[in-house]
Scaffold this motif. Structure first.
Motif, PDB file in Angstrom:
ATOM      1  N   LEU A   1       0.832  -1.203   0.000  1.00 56.27           N
ATOM      2  CA  LEU A   1       0.000   0.000   0.000  1.00 56.27           C
ATOM      3  C   LEU A   1       0.870   1.258   0.000  1.00 56.27           C
ATOM      4  O   LEU A   1       0.640   2.201  -0.760  1.00 56.27           O
ATOM      5  CB  LEU A   1      -0.900  -0.026   1.234  1.00 56.27           C
ATOM      6  CG  LEU A   1      -1.940   1.065   1.361  1.00 56.27           C
ATOM      7  CD1 LEU A   1      -2.928   1.005   0.197  1.00 56.27           C
ATOM      8  CD2 LEU A   1      -2.680   0.910   2.675  1.00 56.27           C
ATOM      9  N   ARG A   2       1.878   1.241   0.829  1.00 57.67           N
ATOM     10  CA  ARG A   2       2.841   2.355   0.882  1.00 57.67           C
ATOM     11  C   ARG A   2       3.423   2.621  -0.501  1.00 57.67           C
ATOM     12  O   ARG A   2       3.442   3.767  -0.975  1.00 57.67           O
ATOM     13  CB  ARG A   2       3.962   1.969   1.864  1.00 57.67           C
ATOM     14  CG  ARG A   2       5.100   2.952   1.978  1.00 57.67           C
ATOM     15  CD  ARG A   2       6.203   2.387   2.874  1.00 57.67           C
ATOM     16  NE  ARG A   2       6.943   1.316   2.216  1.00 57.67           N
ATOM     17  CZ  ARG A   2       7.998   1.501   1.412  1.00 57.67           C
ATOM     18  NH1 ARG A   2       8.441   2.720   1.169  1.00 57.67           N
ATOM     19  NH2 ARG A   2       8.605   0.474   0.859  1.00 57.67           N
ATOM     20  N   SER A   3       3.848   1.564  -1.179  1.00 61.03           N
ATOM     21  CA  SER A   3       4.449   1.732  -2.500  1.00 61.03           C
ATOM     22  C   SER A   3       3.438   2.252  -3.515  1.00 61.03           C
ATOM     23  O   SER A   3       3.765   3.116  -4.339  1.00 61.03           O
ATOM     24  CB  SER A   3       5.019   0.392  -2.990  1.00 61.03           C
ATOM     25  OG  SER A   3       6.051  -0.036  -2.131  1.00 61.03           O
ATOM     26  N   LEU A   4       2.210   1.738  -3.475  1.00 60.51           N
ATOM     27  CA  LEU A   4       1.194   2.165  -4.439  1.00 60.51           C
ATOM     28  C   LEU A   4       0.788   3.623  -4.213  1.00 60.51           C
ATOM     29  O   LEU A   4       0.539   4.357  -5.171  1.00 60.51           O
ATOM     30  CB  LEU A   4      -0.027   1.238  -4.372  1.00 60.51           C
ATOM     31  CG  LEU A   4       0.238  -0.190  -4.874  1.00 60.51           C
ATOM     32  CD1 LEU A   4      -0.957  -1.090  -4.603  1.00 60.51           C
ATOM     33  CD2 LEU A   4       0.596  -0.201  -6.357  1.00 60.51           C
ATOM     34  N   LEU A   5       0.744   4.045  -2.966  1.00 59.89           N
ATOM     35  CA  LEU A   5       0.407   5.446  -2.681  1.00 59.89           C
ATOM     36  C   LEU A   5       1.517   6.374  -3.184  1.00 59.89           C
ATOM     37  O   LEU A   5       1.253   7.412  -3.790  1.00 59.89           O
ATOM     38  CB  LEU A   5       0.178   5.646  -1.176  1.00 59.89           C
ATOM     39  CG  LEU A   5      -1.087   4.974  -0.612  1.00 59.89           C
ATOM     40  CD1 LEU A   5      -1.131   5.085   0.902  1.00 59.89           C
ATOM     41  CD2 LEU A   5      -2.352   5.552  -1.239  1.00 59.89           C
ATOM     42  N   ILE A   6       2.753   5.981  -2.961  1.00 59.30           N
ATOM     43  CA  ILE A   6       3.882   6.766  -3.479  1.00 59.30           C
ATOM     44  C   ILE A   6       3.853   6.774  -5.001  1.00 59.30           C
ATOM     45  O   ILE A   6       4.061   7.808  -5.650  1.00 59.30           O
ATOM     46  CB  ILE A   6       5.220   6.188  -2.956  1.00 59.30           C
ATOM     47  CG1 ILE A   6       5.370   6.516  -1.460  1.00 59.30           C
ATOM     48  CG2 ILE A   6       6.407   6.738  -3.755  1.00 59.30           C
ATOM     49  CD1 ILE A   6       6.538   5.818  -0.782  1.00 59.30           C
ATOM     50  N   SER A   7       3.541   5.622  -5.580  1.00 63.83           N
ATOM     51  CA  SER A   7       3.470   5.483  -7.030  1.00 63.83           C
ATOM     52  C   SER A   7       2.478   6.479  -7.622  1.00 63.83           C
ATOM     53  O   SER A   7       2.765   7.142  -8.622  1.00 63.83           O
ATOM     54  CB  SER A   7       3.053   4.049  -7.366  1.00 63.83           C
ATOM     55  OG  SER A   7       2.861   3.889  -8.751  1.00 63.83           O
ATOM     56  N   HIS A   8       1.317   6.586  -7.010  1.00 61.21           N
ATOM     57  CA  HIS A   8       0.294   7.499  -7.539  1.00 61.21           C
ATOM     58  C   HIS A   8       0.564   8.957  -7.187  1.00 61.21           C
ATOM     59  O   HIS A   8       0.640   9.821  -8.057  1.00 61.21           O
ATOM     60  CB  HIS A   8      -1.085   7.109  -7.009  1.00 61.21           C
ATOM     61  CG  HIS A   8      -2.137   8.134  -7.342  1.00 61.21           C
ATOM     62  ND1 HIS A   8      -2.599   8.328  -8.618  1.00 61.21           N
ATOM     63  CD2 HIS A   8      -2.769   9.050  -6.568  1.00 61.21           C
ATOM     64  CE1 HIS A   8      -3.483   9.317  -8.630  1.00 61.21           C
ATOM     65  NE2 HIS A   8      -3.605   9.773  -7.400  1.00 61.21           N
ATOM     66  N   TYR A   9       0.733   9.223  -5.897  1.00 65.54           N
ATOM     67  CA  TYR A   9       0.770  10.622  -5.461  1.00 65.54           C
ATOM     68  C   TYR A   9       2.077  11.333  -5.800  1.00 65.54           C
ATOM     69  O   TYR A   9       2.097  12.537  -6.016  1.00 65.54           O
ATOM     70  CB  TYR A   9       0.499  10.720  -3.952  1.00 65.54           C
ATOM     71  CG  TYR A   9      -0.952  10.451  -3.623  1.00 65.54           C
ATOM     72  CD1 TYR A   9      -1.942  11.404  -3.868  1.00 65.54           C
ATOM     73  CD2 TYR A   9      -1.342   9.230  -3.076  1.00 65.54           C
ATOM     74  CE1 TYR A   9      -3.267  11.163  -3.577  1.00 65.54           C
ATOM     75  CE2 TYR A   9      -2.678   8.972  -2.780  1.00 65.54           C
ATOM     76  CZ  TYR A   9      -3.635   9.942  -3.034  1.00 65.54           C
ATOM     77  OH  TYR A   9      -4.948   9.698  -2.758  1.00 65.54           O
ATOM     78  N   LEU A  10       3.159  10.586  -5.836  1.00 64.31           N
ATOM     79  CA  LEU A  10       4.447  11.235  -6.119  1.00 64.31           C
ATOM     80  C   LEU A  10       4.945  10.974  -7.537  1.00 64.31           C
ATOM     81  O   LEU A  10       5.709  11.768  -8.086  1.00 64.31           O
ATOM     82  CB  LEU A  10       5.513  10.775  -5.113  1.00 64.31           C
ATOM     83  CG  LEU A  10       5.211  11.101  -3.641  1.00 64.31           C
ATOM     84  CD1 LEU A  10       6.373  10.681  -2.767  1.00 64.31           C
ATOM     85  CD2 LEU A  10       4.886  12.580  -3.454  1.00 64.31           C
ATOM     86  N   LEU A  11       4.501   9.886  -8.150  1.00 64.73           N
ATOM     87  CA  LEU A  11       5.054   9.548  -9.463  1.00 64.73           C
ATOM     88  C   LEU A  11       3.995   9.362 -10.542  1.00 64.73           C
ATOM     89  O   LEU A  11       4.298   8.921 -11.661  1.00 64.73           O
ATOM     90  CB  LEU A  11       5.962   8.321  -9.341  1.00 64.73           C
ATOM     91  CG  LEU A  11       7.241   8.679  -8.562  1.00 64.73           C
ATOM     92  CD1 LEU A  11       7.917   7.440  -8.000  1.00 64.73           C
ATOM     93  CD2 LEU A  11       8.204   9.464  -9.433  1.00 64.73           C
TER      94      LEU A  11
END
Ligand SMILES: [Zn+2]
Length: 172
Positions: free
Chosen positions: A68-78
């Protein structure tokens, strides 16, 4: 030395390396969560190239706190705009139960431990995919507009089958 000569293999890879220009955000704005099974070549099965997508992998393709942490970073930051979850037919997670593995490791090491809290073994692959989609969609920070699709990969045929979930996926 390990089972492969890592540095020699990399030397071959780097010799004709031409990907140094790639930007950080995935070109296809896609993030994939897949099982770590060695038979799944996620890039190849989806026709992806280096730089196209984020690929998050763990045992089972589970929406854990870290996934979940990775997917949130994937969307919101990248900037990724679509999430895919890929499980597969012959998953090792079907072969054990959490309590049994916990008991076995405890006996083998002589130590009890708090983490990992769950190993996330499951008994039905399609049902597991639905649960992971649900887990992701129900998180308050999961962007509502993002499609979250789930699939079961067949390692005998190389084919992906979409798992129907709610109204968002057409029947069949
Ligand atoms: Zn697996």
């Amino acid at each position: 030395m390990g089972v492969i000569d890592v540095l020699a293999a990399n030397e071959t890879y780097a010799r004709d390396f031409k990907l140094g220009h790639l930007p950080m955000p995935p070109a296809l704005k896609l993030a994939v969560l897949a099982c770590m099974d060695a038979r799944l070549s996620v890039e190849q099965m989806l026709g992806l190239k280096t730089g196209d997508a984020h690929i998050v992998r763990n045992a089972g393709g589970i929406v854990t706190e870290d996934a979940l942490r990775s997917l949130l970073i994937s969307h919101y930051l990248l900037g990724t705009q679509e999430f895919l979850i890929i499980n597969h037919a012959d998953c090792g997670m079907l072969t054990f139960k959490d309590e049994e593995l916990r008991a076995k490791l405890q006996a083998q090491t002589g130590t009890a431990t708090v983490v990992p809290v769950h190993f996330h073994a499951f008994t039905d692959v399609e049902e597991n995919v639905r649960q992971q989609i649900q887990q992701l969609r129900s998180h308050p920070w999961n962007p509502k507009q993002i499609p979250v699709r789930g699939f079961v990969y067949n390692e005998k045929t190389g084919r992906l089958k979409e798992v129907a979930f709610g109204a968002a996926v057409a029947a069949g």
